[in-house]
Design an enzyme around this catalytic site. Structure first.
Site, PDB file in Angstrom:
ATOM      1  CG  HIS A  40      -6.891 -10.455  -6.451  1.00  0.00           C
ATOM      2  ND1 HIS A  40      -8.137  -9.922  -6.715  1.00  0.00           N
ATOM      3  CD2 HIS A  40      -6.492  -9.903  -5.273  1.00  0.00           C
ATOM      4  CE1 HIS A  40      -8.468  -9.086  -5.743  1.00  0.00           C
ATOM      5  NE2 HIS A  40      -7.490  -9.059  -4.849  1.00  0.00           N
TER       6      HIS A  40
ATOM      7  CE  LYS B  24      -3.756  -2.551   0.546  1.00  0.00           C
ATOM      8  NZ  LYS B  24      -4.809  -2.675  -0.470  1.00  0.00           N
TER       9      LYS B  24
END
EC number: 4.1.1.39
Length: 470
Positions: A286, A167
């Protein structure tokens, strides 16, 4: 032919509703939740789904005489009411295996969830579950490595894998991205991860990211003496570009790559899984875009179907939600599709949403990945829910630590090992979670700060897609 062929339109149920049919072991079985238009009988709706997803069309056609329709047609063999829903019902349909190309999840889904979902006689349609016959499973490659081989390559045993997503997920330069990876891995994580929407944008081209990440992984390995890894997202604009990125990851001696299997597509995913198998690479998957397809309780495809399809198409790890975090998913439903990722046989169990027995034979299992809005206070519940054969990924729960990503990683590692130790000692880790974590925090200032930081953070929202059980 003129004597036998009757042109015109006849009701679907005359041909495709066969309640006396006993499914064969080689049949592919599907359970659909159907809501028909007002006035249309359930039998006609269910038969229409069977017809339009197999051999049928709206009109009688002469060329049916050239086909053994009794052999090839899909058959609705059972209808059940949906508990608590007066409009919807379950239609159980059997498809002969010869309707599908061997090993092709793309072909299976094109038939089962193709044009039939736009059929006017239906208000809603949802594919709830599929029973894949062993004869089909044996034609699929499945996970490139599987749980056992992945543990051997990473040298991680007796606990879940621990990771995080980098992040902010967009905007970092390649060099700064690598720096964050290094901080997390040296702090105690096993793995770090590209977010699903990191591909090759102007602020960070893929080759630059791969090189800086590889440098970070190798440096962290040297410092800690542990095997480390990073999921390098190879999802790309074309299959050719995807393989180019995968090859470069291999050149850098990285152990694992990543693919967005729904947005990338099952054809691309199966191809990449085959490449990983041939080249000794692990494949992280994912599920970006899944909720567009699976979240509405009346229409779409349930995630348990998408999870089964991924195990067949190929992947070593798959995101499954967290139960306790920020993403949709109740405990029993989540456990139901985790079973189908990891176990060799999963019995029918409506309390977990499994409509069929599913025999996986010798196909390797897939790590369940818990990721999305989780932090150290969730660790005992995550270990209890997901068990050892899982990967727990703390993004904001790592980088949001007041002392930085390395401290956040250390806090998560200490919390995990404390919970594993307590579980192995016979303690009830969910009931004693607070005591276990506070005891561990006495010897870890990083964990103590993390517990204080996240103590008020909860995601207590009602589940939208609930099990249809009374």
């Amino acid at each position: 032919m003129a004597k036998k062929y009757d042109a015109g339109v006849k009701e679907y149920r005359d041909t495709y509703f066969t309640p006396d049919y006993v499914p064969l072991d080689t049949d592919l079985l599907a359970c659909f939740k159907c809501t028909g238009q007002e006035g249309v009988p359930k039998e006609e709706v269910a038969a229409a789904v069977a017809a339009e997803s197999s051999t049928g069309t709206w009109s009688t056609v002469w060329s049916e005489l050239l086909v053994d329709l009794e052999f090839y047609k899909g058959r609705c063999y059972r209808i059940e009411d949906v508990p608590g829903d007066k409009d919807a019902f379950y239609a159980f349909i059997a498809y002969p295996l010869d309707l599908f190309e061997e090993g092709s999840i793309t072909n299976v889904l094109t038939s089962l969830v193709g044009n039939v979902f736009g059929f006017k006689a239906l208000r809603h349609l949802r594919l709830e579950d599929i029973r894949f016959p062993m004869a089909f499973i044996k034609t699929c490659g499945g996970p490139p490595s599987g749980i056992v081989v992945e543990r051997d390559r990473l040298n991680k045993y007796g606990r879940p894998l621990l990771g995080c997503t980098i992040k902010p997920k967009l905007g970092l330069s390649g060099k700064n991205y690598g720096r964050v990876v290094y901080e997390c891995l040296r702090g105690g994580l096993d793995l770090t991860k590209d977010d699903e929407n990191i591909n090759s944008q102007p602020f960070q081209r893929w080759r630059e990211r791969f090189e800086f990440v590889a440098e970070a992984v190798k440096l962290a390995q040297q410092e800690t003496g542990e095997v480390k890894g990073h999921y390098l997202n190879c999802t790309a604009t074309t299959p050719e570009e995807m393989y180019k990125r995968a090859e470069f990851a291999k050149e850098l001696d990285m152990p694992i790559i990543m693919h967005d299997y729904i947005t990338g597509g099952f054809t691309a995913n199966t191809g990449l899984a085959n490449w990983c198998r041939e080249n000794g690479m692990l494949l992280h998957i994912h599920r970006a875009m899944h909720a567009v397809i699976d979240r509405h309780p009346q229409h779409g495809i349930h995630f348990r179907v998408l999870a089964k399809c991924l195990r067949l198409s190929g992947g070593d790890q798959l995101h499954t939600g967290t139960v306790v975090g920020k993403l949709e998913g109740d405990r029993q439903t989540t456990l139901g599709y985790i079973d189908n990722l990891r176990e060799s046989f999963v019995p029918e169990d409506r309390t977990r949403g499994n409509f069929f027995d599913q025999d996986w034979g010798s196909m390797p299992g897939v790590f369940a990945v818990a990721s999305g809005g989780i932090h150290v206070w969730h660790m005992p519940a995550l270990l209890a829910i997901f068990g050892d054969d899982s990967c727990l990924q703390f993004g904001g729960g790592t980088h949001g630590h007041p002392w930085g990503s390395a401290a956040g990683a250390a806090a998560n590692r200490v919390a995990l090992e404390a919970c594993v130790k307590a579980r192995n000692a016979g303690r009830e880790i969910e009931k004693e979670s607070r005591d276990i974590l506070l005891e561990a925090a006495k010897h870890s200032p990083e964990l103590a700060i993390a517990l204080e930081t996240w103590k008020e953070i909860k995601f207590e929202f009602d589940t939208v897609d609930k099990l249809d059980v009374q």
